[in-house]
Design a protein around this motif. Sequence first.
Motif, PDB file in Angstrom:
ATOM      1  N   SER A 160     100.189 -44.284  44.549  1.00 20.40           N
ATOM      2  CA  SER A 160     101.938 -44.804  44.957  1.00 20.40           C
ATOM      3  C   SER A 160     102.136 -45.067  46.198  1.00 20.40           C
ATOM      4  N   GLY A 161     101.582 -46.074  46.533  1.00 20.62           N
ATOM      5  CA  GLY A 161     102.115 -47.578  47.494  1.00 20.62           C
ATOM      6  C   GLY A 161     100.920 -47.210  48.252  1.00 20.62           C
ATOM      7  N   ASP A 162      99.596 -46.761  48.110  1.00 25.67           N
ATOM      8  CA  ASP A 162      98.339 -46.751  49.257  1.00 25.67           C
ATOM      9  C   ASP A 162      97.066 -47.685  48.702  1.00 25.67           C
ATOM     10  N   GLY A 163      97.814 -49.339  49.276  1.00 23.39           N
ATOM     11  CA  GLY A 163      97.080 -49.858  48.209  1.00 23.39           C
ATOM     12  C   GLY A 163      96.829 -50.370  47.062  1.00 23.39           C
ATOM     13  N   CYS A 164      98.140 -49.257  46.118  1.00 25.13           N
ATOM     14  CA  CYS A 164      98.059 -49.020  44.453  1.00 25.13           C
ATOM     15  C   CYS A 164      98.953 -48.816  44.537  1.00 25.13           C
ATOM     16  N   CYS A 165     100.103 -49.599  43.653  1.00 27.45           N
ATOM     17  CA  CYS A 165     101.418 -49.358  42.883  1.00 27.45           C
ATOM     18  C   CYS A 165     102.353 -49.604  42.346  1.00 27.45           C
ATOM     19  N   GLN A 166     102.752 -48.947  41.843  1.00 23.60           N
ATOM     20  CA  GLN A 166     103.039 -49.188  40.400  1.00 23.60           C
ATOM     21  C   GLN A 166     104.773 -48.499  39.740  1.00 23.60           C
ATOM     22  N   THR A 167     104.874 -49.181  39.217  1.00 24.11           N
ATOM     23  CA  THR A 167     106.867 -49.187  38.068  1.00 24.11           C
ATOM     24  C   THR A 167     106.459 -49.184  36.829  1.00 24.11           C
ATOM     25  N   SER A 168     107.893 -48.687  36.600  1.00 30.21           N
ATOM     26  CA  SER A 168     107.659 -49.104  35.037  1.00 30.21           C
ATOM     27  C   SER A 168     108.267 -50.675  34.897  1.00 30.21           C
ATOM     28  N   VAL A 169     108.770 -50.888  34.028  1.00 31.15           N
ATOM     29  CA  VAL A 169     108.816 -52.421  32.927  1.00 31.15           C
ATOM     30  C   VAL A 169     110.384 -51.976  32.038  1.00 31.15           C
ATOM     31  N   PRO A 170     111.129 -53.290  31.792  1.00 33.95           N
ATOM     32  CA  PRO A 170     112.382 -53.045  31.106  1.00 33.95           C
ATOM     33  C   PRO A 170     111.408 -53.023  29.865  1.00 33.95           C
ATOM     34  N   LYS A 171     112.358 -52.610  28.922  1.00 37.01           N
ATOM     35  CA  LYS A 171     111.746 -53.009  27.319  1.00 37.01           C
ATOM     36  C   LYS A 171     112.683 -54.197  26.675  1.00 37.01           C
ATOM     37  N   ARG A 172     111.653 -53.475  25.681  1.00 35.59           N
ATOM     38  CA  ARG A 172     113.053 -55.408  25.164  1.00 35.59           C
ATOM     39  C   ARG A 172     112.537 -57.317  25.290  1.00 35.59           C
ATOM     40  N   SER A 173     111.317 -56.750  26.589  1.00 36.22           N
ATOM     41  CA  SER A 173     111.356 -58.015  27.070  1.00 36.22           C
ATOM     42  C   SER A 173     110.119 -58.730  26.478  1.00 36.22           C
ATOM     43  N   ARG A 174     110.186 -60.335  26.236  1.00 40.07           N
ATOM     44  CA  ARG A 174     109.509 -60.923  25.230  1.00 40.07           C
ATOM     45  C   ARG A 174     109.243 -61.572  25.522  1.00 40.07           C
ATOM     46  N   ARG A 175     109.279 -62.261  27.095  1.00 45.66           N
ATOM     47  CA  ARG A 175     108.876 -63.454  27.618  1.00 45.66           C
ATOM     48  C   ARG A 175     108.456 -63.437  29.400  1.00 45.66           C
ATOM     49  N   PHE A 176     108.054 -63.515  29.810  1.00 44.58           N
ATOM     50  CA  PHE A 176     107.320 -62.508  31.130  1.00 44.58           C
ATOM     51  C   PHE A 176     106.733 -63.101  32.004  1.00 44.58           C
ATOM     52  N   ARG A 177     106.984 -62.624  33.202  1.00 48.41           N
ATOM     53  CA  ARG A 177     105.417 -63.780  34.470  1.00 48.41           C
ATOM     54  C   ARG A 177     105.721 -62.903  35.199  1.00 48.41           C
ATOM     55  N   ILE A 178     103.689 -62.780  36.284  1.00 46.70           N
ATOM     56  CA  ILE A 178     103.929 -61.535  36.624  1.00 46.70           C
ATOM     57  C   ILE A 178     102.600 -62.649  38.098  1.00 46.70           C
ATOM     58  N   ARG A 179     103.602 -62.275  38.735  1.00 51.26           N
ATOM     59  CA  ARG A 179     102.326 -62.711  40.156  1.00 51.26           C
ATOM     60  C   ARG A 179     102.231 -61.515  41.166  1.00 51.26           C
ATOM     61  N   SER A 180     101.410 -62.192  42.229  1.00 50.53           N
ATOM     62  CA  SER A 180     101.326 -61.444  43.470  1.00 50.53           C
ATOM     63  C   SER A 180     100.337 -62.223  44.606  1.00 50.53           C
TER      64      SER A 180
END
Length: 738
Positions: A160-180
Amino acid sequence: MNMVVHGLFLVAILILASTKLVMGQSTPICQTKCGNVSIEFPFGLSTGCYYAGQDNFNLTCNETTNELFFFNMQVINIAHSGELRVLQSTSFTCYNSENNTNELFYNTNLVNFTLSNKNRFTAVGCNTYAFMTTFKRDRNYSTGCLSLCDSTPKENGLCSGDGCCQTSVPKRSRRFRIRSRRFDRETSVSDFNPCFYAFLVEDGMFSFSPSQDLQNLRNVTKFPIVLDWSIGEQTCLQVGNTSICGKNSECLNSTTRTGYNCKCKAGYEGNPYLLDGCQDIDECTTSSTIYRHNCSASSTCNNTMGHFLCYCPPGYNLNATNNSCMRKGRSEYYGWTRIFLATTVGFLAILLVFGCVEQKIKHRKNTELRKHFFEQNGGGMLRQRLSGAGTSNSDVKIFTEEGMKEATNGYEESRILGQGGQGTVYKGILPDNSVVAIKKARLGDSSQVEQFINEVLVLSQINHRNVVKLLGCCLETEVPLLVYEFINSGTLYDHLHGSMSNSYLTWEHRLRIAVEIAGTLAYLHSSASIPIIHRDVKTANILLDENLTAKVADFGASRLIPMDKEQLTTMVQGTLGYLDPEYYNTGLLNEKSDVYSFGVVLMELLTGQKALCFEKPQQSKHLVNYFACAMKEDRLHEVVDSQVMKENNQREIHEAARIAVECTRLMGEERPRMKEVAAQLEALGVAKTKHELSDQYNEPEVNKHLVGVEILPAQGDTGTTGYDSIKNVTRLNIEAGR
């Protein structure tokens, strides 16, 4: 001659094989398993074993490790319904004590498959942010979340934002990049959190364990995600009989993407993509509790194609209610006779009294329905609160549901003025030809009912010319309605950035609008019968009438502050870019939160720029940071709107800029009260008419604690710096995207 016969025979075999493939039939020699994963058509490992219309269905089996792969992702499950579960690698960034970085991120291309909305984008780490950029045609879209903590969180399983957070992702995505990333690279690396992670994971497949994941998550290199797949790009109607769905199956349009999927009909099971893949289920003999028949012990089950029938022995009739057998006899005859006579008498009796009570029942039903909606929409709560002390709008009018329908022409789409988190606003015309704005609430739970009642309650306390006036409400409908005065010149946001951005606002207009907004907020904080905090001050909530007079609107998120309290603890609510960072981190709401938001609005009036714009370069995405740095470095002329920067108003602009910076100070106690802000802005207008402006204006020194101004320690300073979550938030670097 024999060679010719053999040749014709070979051609015939090839034609038959080709026909089977077109119909969705894989050959008997196809490999059907890789490790513990079953491979079924339309997927396959070699030519002729997968659906030839799309290369995506061609999988690879590593015979050494017995692992199945879709491109470079390991497949763990294939579902006929159009889902493919694969393992996706994590992205991470690790820092050592010298702030050197070890980073791994992924740029993934799913070709023709797409991300399912069953996935969650997750970030793990303290004082970090992660983002996911998806690429659709010629545009990029970004989503992400923030994770804040200064020590190991205590609660397991919560993201919930305390050390870890989550969110939904856009559907129908075919190419993506993730970074921190982490917020402040100068902060020393903590033993409990040397690395920061970002990854996609199927909803419910990751449970956060702070003591383990903040240190050892790097050992978990992959997480399961769900991909959506379908056949082709056409709907079932478009492909018609040419779909690859086999016998006893049906074609279903994909609900997550273009194309279609196949499904066995009720009473059949198997692979619907094969020609004879769906086979009849023998409900009479199957051990499955899902498909087993429900014939009673006294009846006999007889299997049919796609169904089953229950039969009784001679001399018995089947009771369709419980599929049991009942003996035939005179008692049955008399029983049916009694039922018929009783039904006839009862029907005649109903007909006799029906005419007498019909109107009464109808009237009572309508009354009960209106009463039900009234209570459902919080009418009792509203009546109780409005009857209390301190209400000023005791003449709030109650409108009927028929009157609202008539005013909006049946809630016609062309009458929609705008849509937001609290509902839809329609333009309405009352019987006296007066034009009003009708807000139709968007209700889904009790908290939204509370917001609706809250807006009525707050507006009932206000009698101010720069606050949009509440005329009444309607509670008889399924969703409640609020009726306001109609403001016909759009919002301040429209004039600065939106559909009316071509309309020119002079400096005199902007200063007057700022004075009106500040005066209104000062009234809400200090002069209302019960102090009111707006909690969502932004240019989109400032309406302008035909004279460009400001009207503060949208009080759905506002809060009344009891006279014996200076602040409230609430769930954080507001708009990114305008949200007070101190309130964001503490949850403590007070009038200084509105002061911060007003400071952002004043900066927008001065610069003509948005509060938060992801398309701009990194240093100018967040207006507060950009404006504060420009003030400190004596570059105000670079950020102020060139249309209003004239020789004869530079002193006023510098003074207004100083006020805006003071309003957006990091600590709420360092910000002025709205009464002081309103008085200072009003004094600018008075001074303009009485004094000649000086040629030179020395800009006052900006306090070093301004939001967005980085304070670097002196060289050689070895003092320990405590954790400052606000500072970290304001130095957030968000990648470009939508």
